[in-house]
Design an enzyme around this catalytic site. Sequence first.
Site, PDB file in Angstrom:
ATOM      1  N   PHE A 116       0.866  -1.166   0.000  1.00  0.00           N
ATOM      2  CA  PHE A 116       0.000   0.000   0.000  1.00  0.00           C
ATOM      3  C   PHE A 116       0.907   1.221   0.000  1.00  0.00           C
ATOM      4  CE2 PHE A 116      -4.085   1.929   0.778  1.00  0.00           C
ATOM      5  CZ  PHE A 116      -4.975   0.933   0.419  1.00  0.00           C
ATOM      6  N   GLN A 236      -7.696  15.061   3.984  1.00  0.00           N
ATOM      7  CA  GLN A 236      -7.093  14.308   2.879  1.00  0.00           C
ATOM      8  C   GLN A 236      -8.053  14.138   1.702  1.00  0.00           C
ATOM      9  OE1 GLN A 236      -6.315   9.959   3.547  1.00  0.00           O
ATOM     10  NE2 GLN A 236      -4.220  10.616   3.174  1.00  0.00           N
ATOM     11  N   HIS A 238      -8.609  11.942  -1.736  1.00  0.00           N
ATOM     12  CA  HIS A 238      -8.174  10.715  -2.409  1.00  0.00           C
ATOM     13  C   HIS A 238      -8.235  10.980  -3.910  1.00  0.00           C
ATOM     14  CE1 HIS A 238      -8.028   6.533  -3.666  1.00  0.00           C
ATOM     15  NE2 HIS A 238      -7.709   6.208  -2.427  1.00  0.00           N
ATOM     16  N   LEU A 248     -15.445   6.178  -3.691  1.00  0.00           N
ATOM     17  CA  LEU A 248     -14.034   5.816  -3.748  1.00  0.00           C
ATOM     18  C   LEU A 248     -13.754   4.654  -4.688  1.00  0.00           C
ATOM     19  CD1 LEU A 248     -11.468   6.728  -2.075  1.00  0.00           C
ATOM     20  CD2 LEU A 248     -11.687   4.498  -1.020  1.00  0.00           C
ATOM     21  N   GLU A 251      -7.248   2.329  -4.377  1.00  0.00           N
ATOM     22  CA  GLU A 251      -5.885   2.481  -4.881  1.00  0.00           C
ATOM     23  C   GLU A 251      -5.449   1.222  -5.630  1.00  0.00           C
ATOM     24  OE1 GLU A 251      -3.112   3.857  -1.782  1.00  0.00           O
ATOM     25  OE2 GLU A 251      -1.588   2.588  -2.719  1.00  0.00           O
ATOM     26  N   ARG A 282      -3.136  15.745  -6.317  1.00  0.00           N
ATOM     27  CA  ARG A 282      -2.660  17.069  -6.690  1.00  0.00           C
ATOM     28  C   ARG A 282      -2.437  17.151  -8.202  1.00  0.00           C
ATOM     29  NH1 ARG A 282       1.322  18.958  -2.080  1.00  0.00           N
ATOM     30  NH2 ARG A 282      -0.352  18.196  -0.764  1.00  0.00           N
ATOM     31  N   HIS A 359     -11.838  12.863   1.545  1.00  0.00           N
ATOM     32  CA  HIS A 359     -11.794  11.491   2.040  1.00  0.00           C
ATOM     33  C   HIS A 359     -11.654  11.348   3.552  1.00  0.00           C
ATOM     34  CE1 HIS A 359     -11.262   7.252   1.721  1.00  0.00           C
ATOM     35  NE2 HIS A 359      -9.985   7.271   2.059  1.00  0.00           N
ATOM     36  N   ARG A 401      -2.581  11.333   6.350  1.00  0.00           N
ATOM     37  CA  ARG A 401      -2.669   9.955   6.852  1.00  0.00           C
ATOM     38  C   ARG A 401      -2.111   8.965   5.838  1.00  0.00           C
ATOM     39  NH1 ARG A 401      -6.656   5.704   6.092  1.00  0.00           N
ATOM     40  NH2 ARG A 401      -7.673   7.112   4.636  1.00  0.00           N
TER      41      ARG A 401
HETATM   42  C1  LIG Z   1     -14.949   4.695   1.152  1.00  0.00           C
HETATM   43  C2  LIG Z   1     -13.916   4.652   2.241  1.00  0.00           C
HETATM   44  C3  LIG Z   1     -12.883   3.728   2.192  1.00  0.00           C
HETATM   45  C4  LIG Z   1     -11.918   3.689   3.201  1.00  0.00           C
HETATM   46  N1  LIG Z   1     -10.915   2.750   3.149  1.00  0.00           N
HETATM   47  C5  LIG Z   1     -10.010   2.663   4.164  1.00  0.00           C
HETATM   48  C6  LIG Z   1      -9.018   1.624   4.192  1.00  0.00           C
HETATM   49  O1  LIG Z   1      -8.954   0.772   3.316  1.00  0.00           O
HETATM   50  N2  LIG Z   1      -8.148   1.586   5.236  1.00  0.00           N
HETATM   51  C7  LIG Z   1      -8.193   2.520   6.246  1.00  0.00           C
HETATM   52  O2  LIG Z   1      -7.379   2.435   7.159  1.00  0.00           O
HETATM   53  N3  LIG Z   1      -9.137   3.489   6.259  1.00  0.00           N
HETATM   54  C8  LIG Z   1     -10.042   3.585   5.247  1.00  0.00           C
HETATM   55  N4  LIG Z   1     -11.009   4.573   5.275  1.00  0.00           N
HETATM   56  C9  LIG Z   1     -11.112   5.444   6.455  1.00  0.00           C
HETATM   57  C10 LIG Z   1     -11.788   4.696   7.601  1.00  0.00           C
HETATM   58  O3  LIG Z   1     -12.700   3.767   7.093  1.00  0.00           O
HETATM   59  C11 LIG Z   1     -12.535   5.634   8.543  1.00  0.00           C
HETATM   60  O4  LIG Z   1     -11.687   6.681   8.934  1.00  0.00           O
HETATM   61  C12 LIG Z   1     -12.965   4.886   9.788  1.00  0.00           C
HETATM   62  O5  LIG Z   1     -13.692   3.742   9.436  1.00  0.00           O
HETATM   63  C13 LIG Z   1     -13.760   5.738  10.760  1.00  0.00           C
HETATM   64  O6  LIG Z   1     -14.178   4.909  11.806  1.00  0.00           O
HETATM   65  P1  LIG Z   1     -14.851   5.491  13.129  1.00  0.00           P
HETATM   66  O7  LIG Z   1     -15.069   4.344  14.034  1.00  0.00           O
HETATM   67  O8  LIG Z   1     -14.049   6.634  13.624  1.00  0.00           O
HETATM   68  O9  LIG Z   1     -16.223   6.092  12.597  1.00  0.00           O
HETATM   69  P2  LIG Z   1     -17.373   5.497  11.630  1.00  0.00           P
HETATM   70  O10 LIG Z   1     -17.104   4.132  11.163  1.00  0.00           O
HETATM   71  O11 LIG Z   1     -17.625   6.558  10.627  1.00  0.00           O
HETATM   72  O12 LIG Z   1     -18.601   5.416  12.595  1.00  0.00           O
HETATM   73  C14 LIG Z   1     -19.190   6.563  13.176  1.00  0.00           C
HETATM   74  C15 LIG Z   1     -20.246   6.092  14.138  1.00  0.00           C
HETATM   75  O13 LIG Z   1     -20.715   7.207  14.871  1.00  0.00           O
HETATM   76  C16 LIG Z   1     -22.116   7.189  14.904  1.00  0.00           C
HETATM   77  N5  LIG Z   1     -22.548   8.581  15.056  1.00  0.00           N
HETATM   78  C17 LIG Z   1     -22.113   9.672  14.395  1.00  0.00           C
HETATM   79  N6  LIG Z   1     -22.742  10.772  14.840  1.00  0.00           N
HETATM   80  C18 LIG Z   1     -23.585  10.363  15.807  1.00  0.00           C
HETATM   81  C19 LIG Z   1     -24.518  11.020  16.654  1.00  0.00           C
HETATM   82  N7  LIG Z   1     -24.710  12.328  16.582  1.00  0.00           N
HETATM   83  N8  LIG Z   1     -25.231  10.270  17.525  1.00  0.00           N
HETATM   84  C20 LIG Z   1     -25.074   8.932  17.597  1.00  0.00           C
HETATM   85  N9  LIG Z   1     -24.193   8.264  16.828  1.00  0.00           N
HETATM   86  C21 LIG Z   1     -23.468   8.975  15.959  1.00  0.00           C
HETATM   87  C22 LIG Z   1     -22.551   6.540  13.614  1.00  0.00           C
HETATM   88  O14 LIG Z   1     -23.819   5.966  13.753  1.00  0.00           O
HETATM   89  C23 LIG Z   1     -21.468   5.470  13.454  1.00  0.00           C
HETATM   90  O15 LIG Z   1     -21.826   4.321  14.168  1.00  0.00           O
HETATM   91  C24 LIG Z   1     -11.988   4.619   4.264  1.00  0.00           C
HETATM   92  C25 LIG Z   1     -13.020   5.547   4.323  1.00  0.00           C
HETATM   93  C26 LIG Z   1     -13.977   5.579   3.309  1.00  0.00           C
HETATM   94  C27 LIG Z   1     -15.051   6.632   3.382  1.00  0.00           C
END
Ligand SMILES: Cc1cc2nc3c(=O)[nH]c(=O)nc-3n(C[C@H](O)[C@H](O)[C@H](O)COP(=O)(O)OP(=O)(O)OC[C@H]3O[C@@H](n4cnc5c(N)ncnc54)[C@H](O)[C@@H]3O)c2cc1C
Length: 588
Positions: A116, A236, A238, A248, A251, A282, A359, A401
């Site tokens: 990666f 960031q 993507h 998305l 990669e 970029r 992203h 990141r």
């Molecule tokens: C399409 C995509 C692909 C990605 N691929 C990768 C990857 O391959 N590898 C990597 O390392 N990272 C990747 N990322 C980044 C990574 O997935 C996220 O940064 C990470 O999953 C965030 O996890 P989290 O637990 O912080 O929040 P999330 O998984 O976003 O969960 C947020 C939680 O908070 C809850 N919530 C939010 N607001 C409230 C509220 N007001 N009241 C109650 N509940 C609330 C929601 O219900 C949810 O359960 C990717 C991101 C995206 C968008």
Amino acid sequence: MITHQFDTIIVGAGGAGLMAALYASRTVSVAVISKLYPTRSHTGAALGGISAALGNEEEDHWEWHAFDTVKGGDYLTDQDAAEILAREAIDAVIELEHMGLPFDRTKEGKIAQRRFGGHTNNVTGKPVRRACHAADRTGHMILQTLYQQCIKNNVTFYDEFHVVDLIMNGDLPAGVVAVCLRDGSLHLFHAKAIVFATGGWGKCWEVTSNAHSMTGDGAAIAFRNGIPLEDMEFFQFHPTGLYPTGFLITEGARGEGGVLINGRGERFMERYAPKVKDLASRAIAIELREGRGIKGKRYVHLDLTPETVRRYKAEAGENADYYTPEYIETKLAETCDQGRTYAGIDPVTEPLPIQPTAHYAMGGIPTNVNAEVIADSDNRVIPGLYAAGECACVSVHGANRLGTNSLVDLIVFGRRAGLRAAEYSRGASFVPIPSDAGRKIESELNRIRTANGSTRPHVLRKKMQSTMQDFVGVFRNGKDLQKALDTIRELRREFATNIRIDDRGSTFNTEVLETWELGCLLELAEVTAFSALNRTESRGAHAREDYEQRDDQNWLKHTLVYRDGEEGLRVDYKPVVIMQYQPKERVY
Ligand SMILES: Cc1cc2nc3c(=O)[nH]c(=O)nc-3n(C[C@H](O)[C@H](O)[C@H](O)COP(=O)(O)OP(=O)(O)OC[C@H]3O[C@@H](n4cnc5c(N)ncnc54)[C@H](O)[C@@H]3O)c2cc1C
């Protein structure tokens, strides 16, 4: 208000929230409050993988992973956090495996690992296989595995409960207020320890890979309660978001041989390599700005068709006979689906239209390495308050990141948050709930429900998103950032005084809650534009055209922004934790 009491409350059921819940629930009573059904959290969308220096495929060391993290963050990464992330990732991934996560395997049956961007052998500088994966559904598997474990551990879940405020009693957190989506009732959750794990806020931008729910609620709630936000200028982009949605495209599509082609039919990345090779977003942004998009539009092509890929591979002296339509269908199954479903294009026969897409939030609620929220530049801890995952800023990602490091962050710092919150809950007593708790938010929700002005929230949302896209995007400059800040402030005023909604009911009133979310986005957009205007250098994901150099003398420090009065913002700074890795020349 209906009241509930738990030792520890976790807001958010993504990877970070579930990991925290799992650990805390081993010793104290825990409830998870989530506005979504847990397995719908954005963590489930993560495709690429989760890194850990297991060394299953080739030599690797956690120290190399730590250094890559610091270097990728353009030296704004706190190095104590990077070391913890890289060291504890190893155990954490093996633990996920033991919980039943179906990782892909090597021939010997070990967890398989792949390359990666940015993950290197620190001696040779060559790429190293460090990303562990379960096909291209790693995040989905993490979420399912952790959710099952939480159920097994009797964690109480409040699904489709929307947290709208934090209750503070003086300097101490006492609980949170949530709206039950089903009937609109208000609930007060009284707790000794509260963990925010609410994810990111990509929805500030027009083109984003983020799900609709990524509205930064937790960060906005913390900010409204006097807590600063750290390093918000770093967001960031993507490079490969599908046009026009921004979904998305992994990669891996370029990893398999996919090439980027502009409106003149040029394979333009060659021109930028090697200097900004890793920052394709970029390069694409420059092509688009200079009018070399396809047919003058705001996208370039990502060409995965066998004809093109084979031709380029042959030119490079590589045999690409294996690269057949069947091969693409197998290796990039999700990508094929996405192209067909969301762009009406079959990537096996036609190039995909792509553009950079907003992203990931590097900034957020400031915490120390134990996920304890800190209140100021002296690292004063707010006892009983924690944050982990994308809403938090440890800061382990610094100014940019490294791919796959977010999932590691969730697991490592989510675990630390759960352990620390439980430990605190065991020793602390409940902080009394102030008599006026929840009144302010109740009247704000009533204001929204009965709003009778003239502007629909979606008009404000659209304007905010296009402003952020145009002026606080991949490239920034002082003039545009000021314009963005002025516009967002106007939108905030309009939001506070002149909105109108239609649904005045209490059952599944998503209109009220989505409007409330818009308020969060506007607040975070303002802080982002303000922080970006304030930082007069280029570092990591923050590229200022009027200050192109990284400036360690003046800017090797974290930004902290506070609300000052009703409308003002105040900035302060915090030193970067530097241990053995002294800042070297710019990476990008
Ligand atoms: C399409 C995509 C692909 C990605 N691929 C990768 C990857 O391959 N590898 C990597 O390392 N990272 C990747 N990322 C980044 C990574 O997935 C996220 O940064 C990470 O999953 C965030 O996890 P989290 O637990 O912080 O929040 P999330 O998984 O976003 O969960 C947020 C939680 O908070 C809850 N919530 C939010 N607001 C409230 C509220 N007001 N009241 C109650 N509940 C609330 C929601 O219900 C949810 O359960 C990717 C991101 C995206 C968008």
